[in-house]
Design an enzyme around this catalytic site. Structure first.
Site, PDB file in Angstrom:
ATOM      1  N   LEU A 125      -3.178  -5.433   3.447  1.00 51.86           N
ATOM      2  CA  LEU A 125      -4.518  -5.731   2.579  1.00 51.86           C
ATOM      3  C   LEU A 125      -5.019  -5.618   4.063  1.00 51.86           C
ATOM      4  CD1 LEU A 125      -5.298  -9.308   0.868  1.00 51.86           C
ATOM      5  CD2 LEU A 125      -5.434  -7.023  -0.215  1.00 51.86           C
ATOM      6  N   ASP A 126      -6.418  -4.306   3.809  1.00 55.34           N
ATOM      7  CA  ASP A 126      -7.061  -3.795   4.798  1.00 55.34           C
ATOM      8  C   ASP A 126      -7.897  -4.463   6.059  1.00 55.34           C
ATOM      9  OD1 ASP A 126      -9.697  -3.834   3.434  1.00 55.34           O
ATOM     10  OD2 ASP A 126      -9.173  -1.758   2.748  1.00 55.34           O
ATOM     11  N   TYR A 127      -8.621  -4.244   6.912  1.00 54.08           N
ATOM     12  CA  TYR A 127      -8.525  -4.683   7.957  1.00 54.08           C
ATOM     13  C   TYR A 127     -10.180  -5.761   7.145  1.00 54.08           C
ATOM     14  CZ  TYR A 127     -11.083  -5.886  12.145  1.00 54.08           C
ATOM     15  OH  TYR A 127     -11.675  -6.665  13.347  1.00 54.08           O
ATOM     16  N   ARG A 133     -10.962   0.953  -2.727  1.00 51.42           N
ATOM     17  CA  ARG A 133     -11.997   1.302  -2.003  1.00 51.42           C
ATOM     18  C   ARG A 133     -12.005   3.025  -2.276  1.00 51.42           C
ATOM     19  NH1 ARG A 133     -13.604  -1.696   1.558  1.00 51.42           N
ATOM     20  NH2 ARG A 133     -12.495  -3.960   1.943  1.00 51.42           N
TER      21      ARG A 133
END
Length: 245
Positions: A103-105, A193
């Site tokens: 999962l991104d930051y 996103r």
């Protein structure tokens, strides 16, 4: 136990990678080169891979973590940012767990960590991709045209074609914002996103709430729990593996 399974059970790699190491002549059993992945080994046999002696097969662990935002999904970070490893319960930190996928930051939610290399490899392979469910809070209203574009399958600005996304409004709005539920069936980097970027939508919060047969449930950010035996069996079965390692 078969040699390839013994190497995978030690947490070094997947069973398939163990096959490759054995066939490449990088494995010794009791000091003798062994080229047969199916050879049966005993608990007191000495197995060495590239000169590194393996310890006894460690127990498998399957951990479900609610990854917090501003945390990276790696074992360590050269920039010194917090990693998901900091949220592991003390009792499992010695088991050499690794995140399965990412999962991104700035995203949060369900993240699986395990030392079952064969399962991890399956779950990250496109052939065994697991549907993932996300709750996405978007600023303001979301027009029907944007939802229709996601459902039909988009082409990103970079030219990458996406499969259709199952998307619906979970609530009509959240204040002045809109909460969406999305089900993704492919593993494209930062897909949600990038879709929202191309549709002019601003994401306020992105949370993964389910992956295949697993559900985030009531875990709060930073909390973790081990999977039940039934969850492990169902997860391995969904990846085309025997129910037990």
């Amino acid at each position: 136990m078969r040699l390839n399974k013994a190497i995978a059970a030690a947490g070094l790699c997947s069973r398939r990678k163990a096959d490759e190491l054995i066939l490449a002549g990088q494995v010794l059993v009791n000091g003798v080169l062994e080229a047969n992945p199916a050879r049966h080994v005993l608990p007191d046999d000495c197995i060495a891979v590239n000169g590194r002696e393996l310890t006894a097969a460690q127990e498998y662990c399957y951990l479900l973590l609610h990854k917090p935002v501003q945390t990276v999904c790696t074992v360590s970070d050269p920039e010194g940012r917090p990693t998901v490893m900091e949220y592991l319960p003390a009792g499992v930190r010695h088991l050499r767990l690794y995140p399965v996928g990412r999962l991104d930051y700035f995203s949060e939610g369900l993240l699986l960590l395990t030392n079952d290399g064969e399962l991890a490899q399956r779950l990250t392979h496109p052939r065994h991709h697991q549907p993932k469910v996300y709750e996405v809070l978007v600023r303001g209203p979301v027009p029907e045209t944007a939802l229709a574009a996601m459902r039909q399958g988009m082409r990103l600005a970079e030219g990458q074609d996406l499969l259709p996304v199952d998307v619906e409004r979970k609530t009509a709005n959240s204040g002045n914002n809109t909460l969406l539920r999305m089900v993704l069936c492919q593993g494209v980097n930062r897909q949600i996103r990038r879709m929202c970027r191309d549709l002019g939508l601003t994401i306020l919060r992105l949370r993964r709430v389910a992956q295949g047969p697993l559900d985030l449930g009531e875990l709060t950010p930073g909390q973790a729990r081990q999977l039940t035996a039934r969850e492990v069996a169902v997860l391995r079965s969904s990846a085309g593996l025997p129910s037990s390692a």
